[in-house]
Design an enzyme around this catalytic site. Structure first.
Site, short mmCIF file in Angstrom:
data_model
loop_
_atom_site.label_atom_id
_atom_site.label_comp_id
_atom_site.label_asym_id
_atom_site.label_seq_id
_atom_site.Cartn_x
_atom_site.Cartn_y
_atom_site.Cartn_z
N TYR A 14 0.85 -1.20 0.00
CA TYR A 14 0.00 0.00 0.00
C TYR A 14 0.89 1.26 0.00
CZ TYR A 14 -3.73 3.11 1.82
OH TYR A 14 -4.63 4.11 2.02
N ASP A 38 -12.02 7.32 6.00
CA ASP A 38 -10.80 8.12 6.01
C ASP A 38 -11.19 9.59 5.87
OD1 ASP A 38 -8.36 9.32 5.67
OD2 ASP A 38 -7.77 8.13 3.94
#
Lengths: 129, 129
Positions: A14, A38
């Protein structure tokens, strides 16, 4: 099959995806029915492949780099976590110039090793310019 | 009232409690109906004041110190997170001599600013001797 090492590898991938500007590599880590919060408490959930693709395509455009602050943590379950620092591109929107965001991500995986849930912990006090 | 600064302060007090050997200071951060999963996926939940008191009384006895690895993160919700390293006492049980555990804790708060949920992310690969 899911393993602690496999989860940590996915979190490293990631980070690498961002640092290589490779949105596809990031998106491929997620299950089709994954959900992203997020930031945590931000009131928005990004759910499903189309929304996640749009989210990371945009994110890779504005991020300069992600730096891991301390080794990635695993668990004895299906989750792993990491603390890192985001630096936004200085040629992004003026409001983001030089922005630094300190984040802790918690990722939860399905049995196939794909991320099904991502929560990004960062508040207003974790952003500096 | 719950605030981002208040949550970060509580997490710092949690670290300070360990480093001062003050189990009561740690326990006082938790709501009476709080739940602890440490480690995540370990199959055990520590729930309620009596169990939490026993858990931290024992933990303070075996921990040498906790060191924050990178600044505490908040969120826009009721959670905050931190990455830290635990060093166990070298005069603890022989099996724990010199043990170092890398952890990320996620704490969730109620409106009164007490911790209602703690999840500690660390796996087998986060322990070293």
């Amino acid at each position: 099959m899911l393993s602690e090492a496999g989860m940590k590898r996915a979190l490293q991938q990631y980070l690498d995806g961002f640092n290589q500007g490779d949105a596809e590599a990031i998106i491929s880590l997620f299950a089709d029915d994954a959900r992203i919060e997020d930031p945590v408490g931000g009131g928005k959930i990004v759910a499903g492949n189309a929304a996640i693709t749009a989210f990371y395509t945009r994110a890779v455009e504005v991020v300069e780099r992600l730096d891991l602050d301390t080794p990635i943590r695993g668990s004895r379950g299906r989750s792993a976590a990491m603390a890192f620092t985001i630096r936004l591109k200085s040629d992004a929107e003026a409001s983001q110039q030089g922005t630094v965001i300190r984040v802790i991500d918690v990722m939860t995986f399905n049995e196939s090793g794909k991320i099904i849930d991502m929560k990004a912990f960062h508040g207003f006090s974790d952003v500096s310019r």
